[in-house]
Design a protein around this motif. Structure first.
Motif, PDB file in Angstrom:
ATOM      1  N   LEU A   1       0.836  -1.202   0.000  1.00 49.80           N
ATOM      2  CA  LEU A   1       0.000   0.000   0.000  1.00 49.80           C
ATOM      3  C   LEU A   1       0.868   1.248   0.000  1.00 49.80           C
ATOM      4  O   LEU A   1       1.872   1.321   0.709  1.00 49.80           O
ATOM      5  CB  LEU A   1      -0.905   0.036   1.230  1.00 49.80           C
TER       6      LEU A   1
ATOM      7  N   VAL B   1      -5.868   3.161   3.816  1.00 50.29           N
ATOM      8  CA  VAL B   1      -7.205   2.950   3.280  1.00 50.29           C
ATOM      9  C   VAL B   1      -8.202   3.300   4.368  1.00 50.29           C
ATOM     10  O   VAL B   1      -8.180   2.719   5.458  1.00 50.29           O
ATOM     11  CB  VAL B   1      -7.400   1.491   2.830  1.00 50.29           C
TER      12      VAL B   1
ATOM     13  N   VAL C   1      -8.883  -2.725  -3.172  1.00 49.75           N
ATOM     14  CA  VAL C   1      -7.681  -2.208  -2.522  1.00 49.75           C
ATOM     15  C   VAL C   1      -6.606  -2.040  -3.592  1.00 49.75           C
ATOM     16  O   VAL C   1      -6.252  -3.010  -4.275  1.00 49.75           O
ATOM     17  CB  VAL C   1      -7.181  -3.153  -1.412  1.00 49.75           C
TER      18      VAL C   1
ATOM     19  N   PHE D   1      -2.844  -1.393  -4.403  1.00 50.27           N
ATOM     20  CA  PHE D   1      -1.489  -1.423  -3.858  1.00 50.27           C
ATOM     21  C   PHE D   1      -0.582  -0.664  -4.840  1.00 50.27           C
ATOM     22  O   PHE D   1      -0.308  -1.148  -5.940  1.00 50.27           O
ATOM     23  CB  PHE D   1      -1.004  -2.863  -3.682  1.00 50.27           C
TER      24      PHE D   1
ATOM     25  N   THR E   1      -3.189  -7.934   5.666  1.00 46.55           N
ATOM     26  CA  THR E   1      -3.793  -6.647   6.011  1.00 46.55           C
ATOM     27  C   THR E   1      -3.449  -6.293   7.446  1.00 46.55           C
ATOM     28  O   THR E   1      -3.429  -7.152   8.327  1.00 46.55           O
ATOM     29  CB  THR E   1      -5.326  -6.683   5.855  1.00 46.55           C
TER      30      THR E   1
ATOM     31  N   ARG F   1      -1.187   1.458   5.960  1.00 49.31           N
ATOM     32  CA  ARG F   1      -0.465   1.242   4.708  1.00 49.31           C
ATOM     33  C   ARG F   1       0.839   0.456   4.847  1.00 49.31           C
ATOM     34  O   ARG F   1       1.145  -0.385   4.007  1.00 49.31           O
ATOM     35  CB  ARG F   1      -0.148   2.592   4.043  1.00 49.31           C
TER      36      ARG F   1
ATOM     37  N   THR G   1       0.798  -3.622   4.978  1.00 47.00           N
ATOM     38  CA  THR G   1      -0.207  -4.305   4.168  1.00 47.00           C
ATOM     39  C   THR G   1       0.362  -4.579   2.774  1.00 47.00           C
ATOM     40  O   THR G   1       0.870  -3.671   2.114  1.00 47.00           O
ATOM     41  CB  THR G   1      -1.487  -3.449   4.057  1.00 47.00           C
TER      42      THR G   1
END
Length: 215
Positions: A96, A100, A109, A111, A143, A205, A208
């Motif tokens: 990430l 989020v 999601v 990345f 996550t 972030r 993940t």
């Protein structure tokens, strides 16, 4: 000196015979040693001898990867180019770029940081991986929720949820980290991404990530 007397002549003959036998034995032993050396030395000095047994012979017999992999039973189409190159490798590892916040159900999601993208199957602008070839793929994602929050994510294949990762603890007021690994058979052109399957997702972030590779 040998004389002409009968007894002395016999002794002389016996002595001569003994010396001849001794000479023959000594020479025979030396002959056998020399023969063994002449037989062994050419083999020992041959180019076929390697610190890795059989390596030189193998290289001589298989001048190309094509010949080797065909004889060893690999599929012919895998040997068509004559060698295995980086273009055959399909693998990616992404992270990430931003937190989020409140990503709704069915949201994707994205990345944005690429650490690896062999085969260029992953698009960091959309978060979608498109299979460049058919085969069996391994995917895993991790996550890391924001403090006191949760994230219910899933692997999505062509718009359908295939594997789920429910990172939730109603009583905990802390960060949660959850990982999931799954194996999927894809066709060339199939699309894969990580989406939210329930509620809203709040993801930190830094920890993940999402990765995958073709077997």
């Amino acid at each position: 000196m040998c004389t002409h007397y009968y007894s002395e002549n016999n002794w002389c003959l016996w002595r001569t015979y003994s010396l001849l036998v001794k000479v023959v034995k000594e020479n025979l032993t030396m002959f056998l040693v020399l023969f063994a050396l002449f037989m062994v030395l050419p083999w020992a000095l041959s180019d076929n001898v390697s610190t890795k047994p059989g390596l030189k012979i193998f290289r001589d017999e298989y001048k190309s990867v094509t010949a080797a992999c065909l004889d060893l039973g690999f599929a012919k189409k895998a040997c068509k180019s004559g060698s295995y190159t980086e273009k055959d490798v399909v693998a990616f590892d992404v992270r990430l770029k931003n937190h989020v916040n409140n990503l709704a159900t069915n949201g994707r999601v994205v990345f944005g940081i690429e650490d690896l993208n062999e085969g260029n199957g992953y698009d960091p602008s959309t978060g979608i991986f498109t299979a460049p070839a058919s085969g069996v793929f391994v995917f895993d994602w991790t996550t890391f929720t924001q403090y006191g929050k949760y994230a219910s994510t899933a692997l999505v294949v062509n718009g359908k949820f295939k594997s789920w990762n429910h990172c939730y603890d109603g009583a905990a007021k802390t960060y949660l980290q959850c990982s999931k690994l799954t194996v999927v058979k894809l066709k060339k052109g199939d699309q894969v991404w990580i989406g939210v399957f329930n509620g809203t997702a709040n993801i930190y972030r830094k920890y993940t990530s999402f990765s995958g590779y073709k077997l």
